[in-house]
Write a protein that holds these residues in place. Structure first.
Motif, PDB file in Angstrom:
ATOM      1  N   ARG A 187       0.822  -1.210   0.000  1.00  0.00           N
ATOM      2  CA  ARG A 187       0.000   0.000   0.000  1.00  0.00           C
ATOM      3  C   ARG A 187       0.860   1.265   0.000  1.00  0.00           C
ATOM      4  O   ARG A 187       0.458   2.313  -0.496  1.00  0.00           O
ATOM      5  N   TYR A 188       2.060   1.138   0.538  1.00  0.00           N
ATOM      6  CA  TYR A 188       2.950   2.293   0.646  1.00  0.00           C
ATOM      7  C   TYR A 188       4.176   2.095  -0.264  1.00  0.00           C
ATOM      8  O   TYR A 188       4.359   1.027  -0.851  1.00  0.00           O
ATOM      9  N   LYS A 189       4.990   3.104  -0.359  1.00  0.00           N
ATOM     10  CA  LYS A 189       6.198   3.024  -1.187  1.00  0.00           C
ATOM     11  C   LYS A 189       7.269   2.289  -0.377  1.00  0.00           C
ATOM     12  O   LYS A 189       8.032   2.890   0.377  1.00  0.00           O
ATOM     13  N   GLN A 190       7.299   0.994  -0.557  1.00  0.00           N
ATOM     14  CA  GLN A 190       8.126   0.125   0.281  1.00  0.00           C
ATOM     15  C   GLN A 190       9.267  -0.493  -0.526  1.00  0.00           C
ATOM     16  O   GLN A 190       9.103  -0.812  -1.703  1.00  0.00           O
ATOM     17  N   ILE A 191      10.391  -0.691   0.155  1.00  0.00           N
ATOM     18  CA  ILE A 191      11.542  -1.354  -0.448  1.00  0.00           C
ATOM     19  C   ILE A 191      11.588  -2.795   0.034  1.00  0.00           C
ATOM     20  O   ILE A 191      11.379  -3.074   1.213  1.00  0.00           O
ATOM     21  N   GLN A 192      11.860  -3.698  -0.893  1.00  0.00           N
ATOM     22  CA  GLN A 192      11.909  -5.118  -0.546  1.00  0.00           C
ATOM     23  C   GLN A 192      13.213  -5.443   0.163  1.00  0.00           C
ATOM     24  O   GLN A 192      14.294  -5.081  -0.304  1.00  0.00           O
ATOM     25  N   MET A 193      13.093  -6.135   1.320  1.00  0.00           N
ATOM     26  CA  MET A 193      14.251  -6.498   2.136  1.00  0.00           C
ATOM     27  C   MET A 193      14.117  -7.942   2.592  1.00  0.00           C
ATOM     28  O   MET A 193      13.072  -8.567   2.448  1.00  0.00           O
ATOM     29  N   TYR A 194      15.201  -8.435   3.228  1.00  0.00           N
ATOM     30  CA  TYR A 194      15.271  -9.852   3.580  1.00  0.00           C
ATOM     31  C   TYR A 194      15.913  -9.973   4.948  1.00  0.00           C
ATOM     32  O   TYR A 194      17.109  -9.751   5.107  1.00  0.00           O
ATOM     33  N   GLY A 195      15.086 -10.320   5.950  1.00  0.00           N
ATOM     34  CA  GLY A 195      15.577 -10.416   7.320  1.00  0.00           C
ATOM     35  C   GLY A 195      16.050 -11.807   7.681  1.00  0.00           C
ATOM     36  O   GLY A 195      16.666 -11.998   8.730  1.00  0.00           O
ATOM     37  N   SER A 196      15.761 -12.787   6.815  1.00  0.00           N
ATOM     38  CA  SER A 196      16.155 -14.159   7.094  1.00  0.00           C
ATOM     39  C   SER A 196      16.267 -14.900   5.771  1.00  0.00           C
ATOM     40  O   SER A 196      15.970 -14.362   4.703  1.00  0.00           O
ATOM     41  N   ARG A 197      16.676 -16.143   5.845  1.00  0.00           N
ATOM     42  CA  ARG A 197      16.720 -16.993   4.653  1.00  0.00           C
ATOM     43  C   ARG A 197      16.415 -18.427   5.057  1.00  0.00           C
ATOM     44  O   ARG A 197      16.805 -18.895   6.130  1.00  0.00           O
ATOM     45  N   GLY A 198      15.712 -19.136   4.165  1.00  0.00           N
ATOM     46  CA  GLY A 198      15.427 -20.543   4.398  1.00  0.00           C
ATOM     47  C   GLY A 198      14.058 -20.771   4.996  1.00  0.00           C
ATOM     48  O   GLY A 198      13.317 -19.830   5.306  1.00  0.00           O
ATOM     49  N   CYS A 199      13.717 -22.062   5.155  1.00  0.00           N
ATOM     50  CA  CYS A 199      12.399 -22.446   5.656  1.00  0.00           C
ATOM     51  C   CYS A 199      12.484 -23.838   6.265  1.00  0.00           C
ATOM     52  O   CYS A 199      13.151 -24.721   5.704  1.00  0.00           O
ATOM     53  N   PRO A 200      11.805 -24.060   7.390  1.00  0.00           N
ATOM     54  CA  PRO A 200      11.829 -25.393   8.003  1.00  0.00           C
ATOM     55  C   PRO A 200      10.791 -26.343   7.414  1.00  0.00           C
ATOM     56  O   PRO A 200      10.578 -27.431   7.947  1.00  0.00           O
ATOM     57  N   ARG A 201      10.122 -25.945   6.331  1.00  0.00           N
ATOM     58  CA  ARG A 201       9.133 -26.805   5.668  1.00  0.00           C
ATOM     59  C   ARG A 201       9.680 -27.257   4.316  1.00  0.00           C
ATOM     60  O   ARG A 201      10.617 -26.672   3.775  1.00  0.00           O
ATOM     61  N   ARG A 202       9.024 -28.278   3.770  1.00  0.00           N
ATOM     62  CA  ARG A 202       9.365 -28.733   2.417  1.00  0.00           C
ATOM     63  C   ARG A 202       8.061 -28.975   1.664  1.00  0.00           C
ATOM     64  O   ARG A 202       7.686 -30.118   1.378  1.00  0.00           O
ATOM     65  N   CYS A 203       7.353 -27.902   1.340  1.00  0.00           N
ATOM     66  CA  CYS A 203       6.134 -28.011   0.545  1.00  0.00           C
ATOM     67  C   CYS A 203       6.504 -28.561  -0.831  1.00  0.00           C
ATOM     68  O   CYS A 203       7.531 -28.187  -1.403  1.00  0.00           O
ATOM     69  N   ASN A 204       5.667 -29.429  -1.370  1.00  0.00           N
ATOM     70  CA  ASN A 204       6.086 -30.177  -2.565  1.00  0.00           C
ATOM     71  C   ASN A 204       6.227 -29.304  -3.807  1.00  0.00           C
ATOM     72  O   ASN A 204       6.867 -29.693  -4.768  1.00  0.00           O
TER      73      ASN A 204
END
Length: 582
Positions: A187-204
């Protein structure tokens, strides 16, 4: 050496514009795209090379610029190396671009990303190297001249260990400006950022889980570094209104979210607007309260399906918990949080009845005002995912593959015995329509209270451009003065949603795809001009108006007396007074 780090080609030879997210899935849209995702792992690679090598590094983004192969080549120069992250949807054009550089200048080619990782032998018919897994440091080793046979993560070697993401510099913001990337649902003028990486799931269906990581993991960045990056970006871009944390999952560890939220407040950055890609099953009331106090206004999460059977086949695991979904969303709404859900239709194990459960859930959540925005995709088995492997083993995918069809944007590539493509596409449309009906019901009272539609003079000739979800167009029509009816200009597909709405006079279709000046035929434009509209209304999904420039161009072509924006809460604002904060 001259090294070109290049995001994918932006427009294919058929004129489709790419929405490129290689670690998820990419898609093509006709005429125009109003969505630009920051190529984050490629961007980290660019700054890593600039920091740790003495080579001349240049970063180009053909997707952001909307370049086809020929235009891209005009900007590429004569690089000694090309590093490109590609997907199944973009591989044809990316290889065409790379092959031309190799033939003309002897450029050595490093490919990575979802499709090259899934089909390295195919890509190596043109490329010199394919990097698999988390590739930043493998690419650095290659351009530094190390022996490819001894570099982990360079095919056919084993992938390297998961990297320490805190060893990476901030991603690329010199050769491109990060604020130029926009996701229109921010909704606002936002910049894409990344605070973490990875996931503990394995969706197919997840390419990140299988191709980039291939092991369950989740790694947060140092909180102080995240806050420093926010501060750096805000100082560089005073017009920046917020941040979109668009990693795989932002909220696996409650203590991280609380620590980051408190650090944002301590740094005086709580007046910015934050949203994050999360997992609803890991939401926590205490963490949500801290996040809300720090300026978080929206949480995105994958609902995927309401079917227990499909959830099991999709290996959602603990991610699927509809009771937890409803309780967390209800709590979040009580503290003023917005929610954005992603939905998959046609996943493994689905049929018409099982997907109808998802359609019903969408309506229920939207009608209660619990679901503010939605993304619906046809679940597409991207090469390299467990879904793709299962479909291949069961002969559910044709042997003769059209890679351009693997984009989930209305395409069906799986041949289920009892769930034909046309029924999957119907369920896809039903899911979107269910959201529109539910959202319209939930929003009707507030929209009527907030709108100033009564200020439009009685008897005005009005044209509405259908460039947002239909629920908003319906509410505009329903709140016009009784003596005012409006025409609509939109896609063929939107006629069915709107043809019976009170207040609609005529519906004009420009065909398919997004609004673009070239999509309006000369005959249609002549008809619209002859109507001599007093007012063209442009509904918008955000207040910074990124992604609606194409719609504005069409509005001006029609030559109305006046043009106004309509914001999601119903307020109508003349163009000359916009944009404004809401």
């Amino acid at each position: 050496m001259n090294i070109l780090v290049a995001n994918s080609v932006g427009v294919d030879r058929d004129g489709y514009h790419m929405v490129h997210v290689p670690s998820r899935w990419s898609l093509g849209v006709k005429n125009f795209t109003n969505c630009g995702y920051y190529p984050w792992q490629l961007a980290y690679t660019s700054t890593l090379l600039k920091r740790d090598s003495s080579h001349d590094i240049k970063f180009l983004d053909g997707v952001l610029r909307g370049w086809d192969v020929e235009t891209y080549l005009q900007h590429a120069g004569q690089p000694d190396w090309l590093i490109m992250e590609s997907s199944t949807r973009t591989i044809r054009e990316d290889l065409r671009f790379a092959k031309t550089l190799k033939e003309n200048f002897g450029t050595r080619l490093i490919f990575t990303g979802q499709h090259p990782m899934a089909h390295p032998e195919e890509v190596l018919k043109i490329a010199d190297h394919v990097c698999i897994g988390e590739y930043e440091f493998a690419v650095l080793d290659l351009v530094q001249g190390k022996d490819p046979k001894k570099i982990a993560g360079v095919y056919p070697n084993e992938r390297g260990k998961l990297i320490d993401i805190n060893q990476l510099p901030f991603p690329e913001d010199d050769d491109v400006s990060r604020i130029d990337y926009h996701e229109p649902n921010c909704r606002y003028k936002q910049i894409q950022m990344y605070g973490s990486r990875g996931c503990p799931r394995r969706c197919n269906f997840c390419a990140a889980a299988t191709l980039y990581y291939d092991e369950l993991n989740w790694r947060p960045r140092n909180v102080a570094s995240v806050v420093q990056e926010i501060q750096t970006l805000h100082e560089k871009y005073p017009e920046m209104e917020g941040v979109f944390f668009d990693e795989e999952v932002h909220n696996i560890k409650k203590s991280f979210n609380i620590s980051l939220a408190k650090a944002i407040r301590q740094a005086g950055l709580q007046n910015l607007k934050y949203e994050a890609m999360c997992e609803y099953a890991s939401l926590d009331e205490e963490a949500m309260e801290e996040m809300r106090a720090a300026g978080y206004y929206k949480i995105r999460f994958g609902i995927e399906t309401a079917s227990d059977r499909v959830a099991e086949k999709m290996t959602l695991g603990k991610k699927h918990d509809l009771k937890k979904l409803k309780s967390m969303v209800e709590f979040g709404k009580s503290i003023g949080m917005l929610f954005y859900g992603t939905i998959s239709i046609g996943g493994l194990g689905s049929d018409k009845d099982e997907d109808q459960k998802t359609v019903d859930l969408i309506y229920d959540l939207a009608a209660k005002g619990w679901l503010d925005e939605i993304q619906v995709s046809i679940n597409t088995p991207q090469p390299g995912t467990d879904f793709y492997n299962s479909c291949t083993e069961d002969s559910l995918i044709p042997q003769s593959k059209d890679w351009e069809g693997f984009d989930g944007n209305g395409h069906v590539v799986v041949n289920y015995p009892n769930y034909p493509a046309e029924e999957i596409q119907a369920s896809f449309r039903n899911a979107l329509n269910a959201f529109d009906l539910g959202k319209g019901k939930a929003q009707a009272k507030a929209f009527a209270e907030n709108t100033n539609a009564s200020s439009i003079p009685s008897g005005s000739r009005i044209l509405i451009l259908r460039c947002v979800r239909s629920w908003m167009v319906r509410l505009i029509l329903e709140n016009l003065h009784p003596n005012n009816k409006a025409d609509i200009l939109g896609q063929d597909a939107s006629l069915e949603d709107l043809q019976s709405v009170t207040g609609l006079a005529e519906f004009y279709s420009y065909g398919s795809g997004f609004f673009a000046s070239q999509s309006i035929s000369a005959e249609l434009l002549k008809d619209l001009k002859e109507r001599q509209y007093d007012l063209v209304l442009i509904p918008v999904a955000n207040n910074h108006l990124e992604g609606f420039q194409n719609v504005m161009q069409v509005a001006h072509l029609i030559e109305p007396a006046n043009i106004s924006y309509v914001y999601p809460e119903g307020r109508i604002q003349p163009v000359e007074d916009s944009p404004v904060s809401i």
